[in-house]
Enzyme design. Structure first.
Site, mmCIF file in Angstrom:
data_model
loop_
_atom_site.group_PDB
_atom_site.id
_atom_site.type_symbol
_atom_site.label_atom_id
_atom_site.label_comp_id
_atom_site.label_asym_id
_atom_site.label_seq_id
_atom_site.Cartn_x
_atom_site.Cartn_y
_atom_site.Cartn_z
ATOM 1 N N ARG A 41 0.825 -1.216 0.000
ATOM 2 C CA ARG A 41 0.000 0.000 0.000
ATOM 3 C C ARG A 41 0.857 1.264 0.000
ATOM 4 O O ARG A 41 0.505 2.263 -0.599
ATOM 5 C CB ARG A 41 -0.972 -0.018 1.173
ATOM 6 C CG ARG A 41 -2.211 -0.774 0.785
ATOM 7 C CD ARG A 41 -2.908 -1.478 1.892
ATOM 8 N NE ARG A 41 -3.957 -2.308 1.332
ATOM 9 C CZ ARG A 41 -3.751 -3.519 0.837
ATOM 10 N NH1 ARG A 41 -2.532 -4.050 0.812
ATOM 11 N NH2 ARG A 41 -4.751 -4.217 0.335
ATOM 12 N N ASP A 149 -17.549 6.017 9.698
ATOM 13 C CA ASP A 149 -16.299 5.282 9.478
ATOM 14 C C ASP A 149 -15.183 6.308 9.352
ATOM 15 O O ASP A 149 -15.439 7.491 9.106
ATOM 16 C CB ASP A 149 -16.403 4.452 8.186
ATOM 17 C CG ASP A 149 -15.423 3.300 8.144
ATOM 18 O OD1 ASP A 149 -15.841 2.153 8.405
ATOM 19 O OD2 ASP A 149 -14.222 3.533 7.861
HETATM 20 C C1 LIG Z 1 -14.066 -4.938 8.702
HETATM 21 S S1 LIG Z 1 -14.847 -3.374 8.587
HETATM 22 C C2 LIG Z 1 -16.272 -3.660 9.616
HETATM 23 C C3 LIG Z 1 -17.562 -3.207 8.960
HETATM 24 C C4 LIG Z 1 -18.860 -3.624 9.666
HETATM 25 N N1 LIG Z 1 -18.942 -3.099 11.011
HETATM 26 C C5 LIG Z 1 -19.026 -5.136 9.685
HETATM 27 O O1 LIG Z 1 -18.824 -5.745 10.747
HETATM 28 O O2 LIG Z 1 -19.351 -5.719 8.654
HETATM 29 C C6 LIG Z 1 -13.764 -2.370 9.592
HETATM 30 C C7 LIG Z 1 -13.916 -0.871 9.348
HETATM 31 O O3 LIG Z 1 -13.282 -0.171 10.430
HETATM 32 C C8 LIG Z 1 -12.889 1.090 9.943
HETATM 33 N N2 LIG Z 1 -11.933 1.703 10.892
HETATM 34 C C9 LIG Z 1 -10.659 1.352 11.134
HETATM 35 N N3 LIG Z 1 -10.113 2.139 12.080
HETATM 36 C C10 LIG Z 1 -11.090 3.011 12.463
HETATM 37 C C11 LIG Z 1 -11.141 4.076 13.402
HETATM 38 N N4 LIG Z 1 -10.082 4.399 14.159
HETATM 39 N N5 LIG Z 1 -12.286 4.771 13.521
HETATM 40 C C12 LIG Z 1 -13.378 4.449 12.759
HETATM 41 N N6 LIG Z 1 -13.380 3.455 11.847
HETATM 42 C C13 LIG Z 1 -12.256 2.736 11.708
HETATM 43 C C14 LIG Z 1 -12.313 0.755 8.570
HETATM 44 O O4 LIG Z 1 -12.270 1.879 7.735
HETATM 45 C C15 LIG Z 1 -13.255 -0.341 8.075
HETATM 46 O O5 LIG Z 1 -14.231 0.186 7.215
#
Ligand SMILES: C[S@@+](CC[C@H](N)C(=O)[O-])C[C@H]1O[C@@H](n2cnc3c(N)ncnc32)[C@H](O)[C@@H]1O
Length: 285
Positions: A41, A149
């Site tokens: 990345r 997010d």
């Molecule tokens: C695997 S997805 C989970 C989505 C959904 N909650 C689900 O369980 O299907 C994880 C998400 O966490 C977000 N994320 C990571 N660090 C974060 C932070 N510090 N604050 C808010 N969102 C965050 C990422 O951008 C990503 O979209």
């Protein structure tokens, strides 16, 4: 140098500096096993910004030229999600949690549900669909669903509402027909009424000001992000989320996540379909 070649030559020191930079801004931990993921990345961001050396890229990042921090964070998030994921919690929401939240409240009152992190929107839209399908009192209350997010590209996609076959794999044909417009080529767009029923906002779970700005909620879905944090970030996220719950409000985590190991602030509630966590009623701050 190609992205592929660049990805091979990230030094330990570069890896460490970049991982540390990301950790301080997001709480996400990239251990040694993630070396290739990080290098790959980084190579993409260096190509996009036409910086030939890590030192040059890092200097640009520190200046945040052209919002590079946002692009970097967007590149490093893992947005895996799909509709009706872990639907036992959706059953728990309509079977138990909402009944408790509305008990004694007059019709017309507000119910606030927060999906954080919401990635590309499948979770908050699932909540909207599930309530319409499975919660008869839905029309008696002003239900507000917010999706948040840290990843602005994911939020843009969520707002646009286009989804592929994989995102819809858990939905019956009937639900797809009812709530989506088939665009052909294995692409569906969620119907406008549903798109308008969810509001999206950018929130970093590590930032108490940003989380508090969303107000207080009856139920929070915070699923499948804590697994990417270390203990300190998990605790910080848990404390920030706690402040966003109304007294007696609930938080649902992903199946691999447990609040008991993170923070003593919450009560554990065991229901037929799921274990969830509650901000004690007595804590009326
Ligand atoms: C695997 S997805 C989970 C989505 C959904 N909650 C689900 O369980 O299907 C994880 C998400 O966490 C977000 N994320 C990571 N660090 C974060 C932070 N510090 N604050 C808010 N969102 C965050 C990422 O951008 C990503 O979209």
């Amino acid at each position: 140098m190609s992205d592929e070649a660049r990805a091979q030559v990230v030094t330990e020191e570069e890896f460490g500096r970049l991982s540390d930079f990301l950790y301080r801004r997001t709480g996400l931990v990239f251990g040694a096993a993630k070396h290739y993921f990080v290098a790959r990345r980084l190579a993409e961001r260096m190509a996009a910004t036409r910086t030939g050396t890590f030192a040059g890229y890092y200097a640009l990042l520190r200046r945040n030229a052209d919002d590079e921090i946002e692009h970097l964070i967007n590149a490093f998030t893992i947005n895996e999600t799909y509709f009706y994921r872990e639907d036992h919690q959706l059953r728990c929401l309509t079977g138990d949690l909402l009944a408790e939240r509305v008990a004694g409240r007059p019709a017309g009152g507000g119910i606030r549900i927060w999906s954080v992190p919401c990635a590309t929107g499948e979770e908050p839209y699932s909540l909207a669909m599930w309530l319409l399908e499975n919660w008869p009192p839905v029309d008696r209350y002003e239900v507000e669903i917010v999706g948040s997010d840290i990843d602005t590209a994911a939020l843009d996609a969520a707002e646009q509402g286009y989804f592929g076959k994989r995102a819809l794999m858990r939905l019956s044909d009937g639900l797809v027909e009812k709530y989506f417009v088939d665009r052909g080529n294995d692409s569906w767009r969620i119907r406008e009424e549903l798109r308008e029923s969810v509001h999206f906002s950018r929130v970093n779970l590590m930032d108490a000001g940003e989380t508090a700005a969303q107000g207080r909620f009856d139920v929070i879905f915070c699923r499948n992000v804590l697994i990417y944090f270390d203990d300190m970030s998990r605790r910080l996220a848990a404390e920030n989320l706690y402040e966003c719950l109304l007294p007696g409000g609930f938080i649902c985590l992903g199946h691999a996540e447990s609040m008991s190991r993170i923070s003593p602030l919450f009560e554990v509630c065991r229901y037929a379909d799921a274990i969830v966590y509650r901000r004690p009623w007595e804590d009326r701050r």
